[in-house]
Structures are given as structure tokens and as C-alpha cells.
Scaffold this motif. Sequence first.
Motif, PDB file in Angstrom:
ATOM      1  N   GLU A 197     -73.342  19.194 -20.571  1.00  0.00           N
ATOM      2  CA  GLU A 197     -74.438  18.185 -21.248  1.00  0.00           C
ATOM      3  C   GLU A 197     -73.825  16.792 -20.883  1.00  0.00           C
ATOM      4  O   GLU A 197     -74.949  15.968 -20.569  1.00  0.00           O
ATOM      5  N   GLU A 198     -72.783  16.403 -20.932  1.00  0.00           N
ATOM      6  CA  GLU A 198     -72.148  15.086 -20.606  1.00  0.00           C
ATOM      7  C   GLU A 198     -72.703  14.973 -19.210  1.00  0.00           C
ATOM      8  O   GLU A 198     -73.097  13.632 -18.645  1.00  0.00           O
ATOM      9  N   GLU A 199     -72.090  15.737 -18.241  1.00  0.00           N
ATOM     10  CA  GLU A 199     -72.380  15.570 -16.805  1.00  0.00           C
ATOM     11  C   GLU A 199     -74.007  15.576 -16.505  1.00  0.00           C
ATOM     12  O   GLU A 199     -74.276  14.888 -15.641  1.00  0.00           O
ATOM     13  N   LYS A 200     -74.737  16.289 -17.219  1.00  0.00           N
ATOM     14  CA  LYS A 200     -76.295  16.411 -16.955  1.00  0.00           C
ATOM     15  C   LYS A 200     -76.822  14.935 -17.371  1.00  0.00           C
ATOM     16  O   LYS A 200     -77.743  14.246 -16.807  1.00  0.00           O
ATOM     17  N   ARG A 201     -76.142  14.429 -18.575  1.00  0.00           N
ATOM     18  CA  ARG A 201     -76.544  13.206 -19.081  1.00  0.00           C
ATOM     19  C   ARG A 201     -76.543  12.042 -17.928  1.00  0.00           C
ATOM     20  O   ARG A 201     -77.378  11.307 -17.618  1.00  0.00           O
TER      21      ARG A 201
END
Length: 483
Positions: free
Chosen positions: A296-300
Motif C-alpha cells: 500500500e505504501e508503494e502504491k501510494r
Amino acid sequence: MSAPMDVARKVADAVLYEGYLLYPYRASAAKNRLRWQFGVLVPPAYTATAEPSASVTECLADGAAHALLRLRLRFLHVKERRVERLRRGRFVPVAELDCDGVTHLTFDEATAREVEAVVPMPGLVGAERAVRVRLPGDRAERPITAASGEVLGRVVTAHRPVRAVLRIAAERQDGPYGLLKVRVRVENAAEAPPAATREEALRHSLVAAHLLLAVTSGAFLSLTDPPEWARPAARGCRNVNTWPVLVGEPGRRDVVLSSPIILDDHPGIAPESPGDLFDATEIDEILHLRTLTLTEEEKREARATDPRAAEIIDRAGDLPPELLERLHGAIRRLGPPATPPSSSPSPPSWSASRPSSSGPSPGPRRRGSSSGPSGPSRPSEAEEDGRVTVAGVEIGRGARVRLTPGARRADAHDMFLTGRTAQVEAVLRDVDGTRYLAVTLDDDPGADLHRSHGRFLYFAPDEVEPVVADGVGPVVPDGEAGT
């Protein structure tokens, strides 16, 4: 003549956005730190890299002596995006700024540009027509405002001016059908200081520049497979930093795409492809599955990197199972059974190679498939080159080496190859003169299968170490002397 042009647009768009932003679609990814590598025409005063300031397209047309020639120059115009934080009444540039869970990054984008010109063919024979392209600069500001109404900063975007010239000419060729050679030179005419950085020069450059050419009557000839009577004229065509191919449905010859990526005639986009992934040489299924594995952090971060990257993230997450299943593969045609592989390995086929990732280079690149999930991509347009010297030791086919992938690698799979030994299957040289070693892993149970199909891993000479026996030379398997 707009309809044939529109048919070619999907393929042309794949060229336009090739390498725009590569998986994992984040600004912090190593592969996205050196951007805009295909079809870059830099200002003529910028000479810090080998990137050219002009391209030349030459193609053949028959029966088109009285036609109208329509040209579309398409390219990306780099847009600077700068994030500034408001501090004590002043805006200060920062790398990123978070506001209510949304991250704003300083990271350049690009705007697609298209310029069209229509010229009568008779006026080009024995003459030259110049079409000038002038794109003014612009600047915009967007405030970054918190839910409380407090202004935390702003996003400043700007285009620098771009100037270009299309020089169009035609000349008659020997032959029975009124053969013409059409020549289009695309020149970057922008002014940039000679001491500019590459980042600054790119903002005045034509990125992923390519041409679409169409005629209202007559037809273009394939330069890849011209008719026998036109072969001498085809050999005389000189294409610099680009390559023209026929586009549209097979059999159509009224539109040519001149691309910085080497394509076959009548290239197409797989109908199963659900959307652009900015890497037409990869496999949609692999890229979609890898995108789904992002945290989720990478997608953000990917969403903050570029609006087009945000579209990819959302599309990958929302792709229905039935559409995902279509990406597993498709049978286009059935043919006779393949002949059994010979006992000795054959040279690798380069009909589906893709560019190496070692940095900007002035030549056109071939579009094709990846060499697999591990190891580098196949070098473009490579040919057998015999032997190469590594650490003072001559290495040829049959020698063994230890793999030491370099720091320029961006694929996480390469870490699993470090320190493993491999057998050299061929020493190759690409169109830029760069040498590569094609290898199979010693401990790979499928090495014989890969060898029989010409599917190898590829490494630069500085990414391997010779494996020596008692310090006297490279180890060569029994019965396989190097060439």
C-alpha cells in the motif's frame, strides 16, 4: 486520410509512451531515475551525451507522384513539476509534501504533442519544404490546501519552449512505376546553453519523437521486404535514429510509421491488452501481476509519482478475473508441429529482441519480448562476436563465468544470480558495438531446454568474472572448446 492515421495511432501511442515510466512506477525506483531514453532529440548545443539533435527518415512510394503527403510529428514535451512548501510567507522547493494523507512529489511529467502538415508531392520533387514547429513555454500553479483551509504549499508546473524544423523532400528513383524516395529530416532547433544538465536539456527536447506519413494515392513500399525491382532503391535509403515500417491492417501500404524503436511491418497491439503499461516490450500479464504485489505504501508513492501511474495502479486493482485470464496467452494461428531441436545449440534468434538498459543511446531500438523474469534484456540487433577479454582472460563460447550483476541493474531478481556460475553460450555485439555474454546457469535443471530454444540470460563483460582452473584460464566443459 485521417482514418488510416487513426488506425496507426494505437501502435504510435505505444511508441510514444515506451519507457515513459517503468514498473514499479515509482519515482524512487532506480530504473526511473534516468528517464526519457527513446527517440530523444536534444537541442543541438547540448553535447554532453551521445543523444542526437536530429533524425532522418527515408522511405519509398510508388504511384504517388501526384499525391498529397500528410505528416504527423508526435512527441512528448517534458513538463517540469516542482513542489514548494509555504514557510514564513515564502514558497521553498521540497522533494515532497504530505497533505491529508496525499503525497505530492517533485517529479517531471510529459505532455503529448502532435503537429500535422500536408504538402503536395509534386512540390517536393527536386526541392525541399521546411515546416517550422514552435511551442511556447507556459507556467501554472496549484495550491496545496489542507482540509482545514490552510495553504501548505503549491505545485508549480512549467513547459519550456520547444522549436523544431521538418525538412521534407522527394526524389525520383530508377524503376518502372514512378518510384519516389521521400525524405523527412526532423531537427531540434531549440536553444539550450551548452553547459546545461541533461535534465535541463530534456525540457527543450523532443522525447519519443516519431512520424506518421500517409499518401492520398499510390502506396509505400516495405524497406524490410521490398519487391525485387525496388531492392536497389531500398538499399539506398538512409535512416538515422529512426526506422520506417508499414502500419495498419496487413496488406495496407498507405501509411508508414517511422519510429525510434525497430518494428516489423504491420505491428499491432494485442487485443487482450487492457491498457498502456509504458513498456510495450514486456508482457501485460507479468506487469499486472507485479503491480498487484506492490504494498500500500508503494502504491501510494506510485500514485503520487505521476497521474498516468495512478491510472495503472487503479486499473490493475480493478481488472475483472475474466480479463486477467485473457492475459495468460492466446493462439493466433495453428501451424505444423515444430521440428525437434538439434543436439548442438543454435545461435540465439534476435527476431524478438528488446533494448538493453544501459542508458541513453542514439540508435533505434527493436521492440519485442523480454528474455524472462531473471537477468537482463536481450541486446538489440546483436550478432556473434567470437571472444571478449574479461579481467585479462579471453572468454568465448563454452567458457564458465561467475555472475556479478552491476549496480546499474534495477531488477530485484538479479540479486539471486549474484555469485552463481554459468556457461557462456555466445559472445554478442549489438548495433552500438556493445558486447554481451549469453549464458545458461550451471545449476539450472532447464539449461538444456533454454539452450535448445536460444533463451539465455545476458550480461555485460564487466558483470562477470572468469572461472579459472588452477589460475591458468577459463574452465571449458569437456568436448566444448571455445570458438
